[in-house]
Design a protein around this motif. Structure first.
Motif, PDB file in Angstrom:
ATOM      1  N   LYS A 210       0.862  -1.188   0.000  1.00 15.81           N
ATOM      2  CA  LYS A 210       0.000   0.000   0.000  1.00 15.81           C
ATOM      3  C   LYS A 210       0.901   1.243   0.000  1.00 15.81           C
ATOM      4  N   LEU A 214       3.858  -1.459   5.299  1.00 12.66           N
ATOM      5  CA  LEU A 214       2.937  -2.260   6.106  1.00 12.66           C
ATOM      6  C   LEU A 214       3.716  -3.080   7.128  1.00 12.66           C
ATOM      7  N   SER A 216       2.962  -5.179  11.284  1.00 16.01           N
ATOM      8  CA  SER A 216       1.931  -5.514  12.265  1.00 16.01           C
ATOM      9  C   SER A 216       2.499  -5.574  13.681  1.00 16.01           C
ATOM     10  N   VAL A 247      -4.877  -7.173   2.010  1.00 14.95           N
ATOM     11  CA  VAL A 247      -4.626  -5.813   1.545  1.00 14.95           C
ATOM     12  C   VAL A 247      -4.659  -5.748   0.021  1.00 14.95           C
TER      13      VAL A 247
END
Lengths: 275, 165
Positions: A210, A214, A216, A247
């Protein structure tokens, strides 16, 4: 661009602050700016910042500090960047496009124009780097996410990479189905601090997914402070793989990217766990 | 602070050195450096993709190889620029130009000026490059005729000739 009336070429930050406005286009390496705004009829002013003294790579207190006008080629060939983080910065920079683009594209520009395929935001997020920015009056220090909230109002002057991660284990790779199928590209940028049988700290960042990198914190939390023999590598890899899949679900290379993510994360974790 | 202003004709006046010659000229704000160089008669610099991907328009600006199609013409202000014509010509070729011809690296020839300029940049910086250095440096110069083998050979021949001098 044909309606441009003035091109300013400031020689220092003081001169820059006198012409800095939201309406002007700031141009550095020009790999992005010129072609993107070529047909913009509203644009009246360009501020060419190439002469600002922001091209340096140095060690300062507990950071490696990289001036915003340093090119990918400068970073790739910097002795400091080769020496620290086991050459991670230098290695990652070598993945940027081609030699000719590496000679032009700057660290600042790569961060300032959010694009899924950009390398520097991924690298910065992996190393918890901070940005020193100038808002026309004063300097301030921002995290990458804070910077993206106010990127149109500030100029990046340098990136600060904390040396506390110097002895971590690193992995950086851009993988694609074929070299020309750019849609299949996915960037992996990993860092881990493993002491004996425990993970002290870990950061797994994924690019080309994106607009911004990204990662987590939730999955990372599942691994930190745990004994490595209690960590299910396949399960963690699957979680990351699912994250990428969700995603990019509309992507025609979704399955490929999901599989590559699973295998790459698994390979990295197994390697650092010595399995 | 340096300021480049538009004149009455809507053009920006700039000055720079091109292949050792002082140039004073006016450019359109949206003109590329590639277009300017070719307009000045230096047609050795080729227009290929026009998006910075093929390397046909490579020139050397202040010692660094760059693609001229991505740069605005006004970027040249105050710079020292070298194009393929600045290296040598048919009667007096540069060792790199000669090495490319001698090793059979040239087929249609369209990409060669760009390749030679990147090779010049590489050898100025690394006089004895390895095969991987050469591949890494030439990764932005595309050739649709050959398999790149002869070009790598040409760079090695050029390097040995220049180092012997």
């Amino acid at each position: 661009m044909n309606n441009i009336k003035t091109v300013y070429i400031p020689q220092n930050i003081k001169e820059f602050s006198s012409v800095f406005s939201k309406k002007s286009l700031i141009m550095a390496g020009s790999t992005y700016s010129f072609k993107s705004f070529e047909k913009d009829k509203e644009l009246k002013e360009i501020v060419s910042i190439n002469n600002l003294p922001l091209k340096y790579i140095k060690k300062e207190s507990n950071n490696i500090v990289i001036g915003a006008l340093s090119t990918f080629d400068d970073i790739e060939n910097s002795g400091l960047c080769k020496k620290h983080f086991f050459g991670f910065l230098s290695h990652a920079s070598s993945y940027c496009s081609s030699q000719l683009i590496r000679n032009m594209a700057t660290l600042g520009g790569n961060i300032a124009h959010p694009n899924a395929f950009n390398i520097m935001p991924v690298v910065m997020e992996t190393l918890n780097g901070k940005l020193k920015v100038f808002d026309g009056k004063k300097y301030k220090i921002l995290s990458l996410s804070d910077y993206y909230n106010e990127r149109n109002k500030v100029l990046i002057t340098e990136a600060m990479i904390p040396l506390k991660y110097d002895k971590n284990l690193f992995y950086f790779e851009k993988i694609s189905r074929t070299k020309t199928s750019w849609e299949s590209y996915i960037t992996f940028s990993f860092r881990a601090d493993v002491k004996k049988t425990k993970i002290n700290d870990i950061r797994l960042v994924f690019g080309s997914v994106k607009a911004v990198p990204l990662y987590s914190p939730e999955i990372e939390k599942e691994m930190v402070s745990r004994d490595i023999k209690d960590i299910n590598v396949e399960e963690i890899s699957k979680k990351y793989s699912d994250l990428i899949y969700s995603v990019a679900s509309s992507h025609k290379y979704s399955e490929y990217r999901k599989e590559v993510t699973y295998n790459t994360v698994k390979g990295f974790l197994k390697k650092i766990f010595g399995r | 602070m340096k300021k480049l202003l538009k004149n009455k004709e809507g053009l920006i006046e700039i000055g720079f050195r091109l292949n050792g010659t002082e140039i004073k000229t006016s450019v359109k704000p949206n003109e590329t450096l590639l277009e300017l160089i070719r307009r000045l008669g230096y047609k050795g610099t080729k227009k290929g993709c026009d998006t910075g991907d093929c390397g046909s328009c490579t020139i050397i600006i202040d010692g660094i190889a760059k693609v001229s199609c991505l740069l605005p013409a006004f970027y040249a202000e105050g710079k020292e620029i070298i194009t393929i014509e600045g290296l040598g010509d048919v009667s007096n070729p540069h060792p790199i130009q000669k090495a490319y011809a001698d090793s059979g690296a040239v087929q249609c020839g369209f990409c060669i000026p760009g390749m030679i300029m990147t090779t010049k940049f590489l050898l100025d910086r690394k006089p004895k490059p390895s095969d991987s250095d050469i591949k890494h440096a030439l990764d932005g110069n595309l050739c649709r005729c050959t398999g790149y083998v002869k070009q790598i050979e040409a760079v090695k021949i050029a390097a040995s000739k220049i180092n012997k001098k």
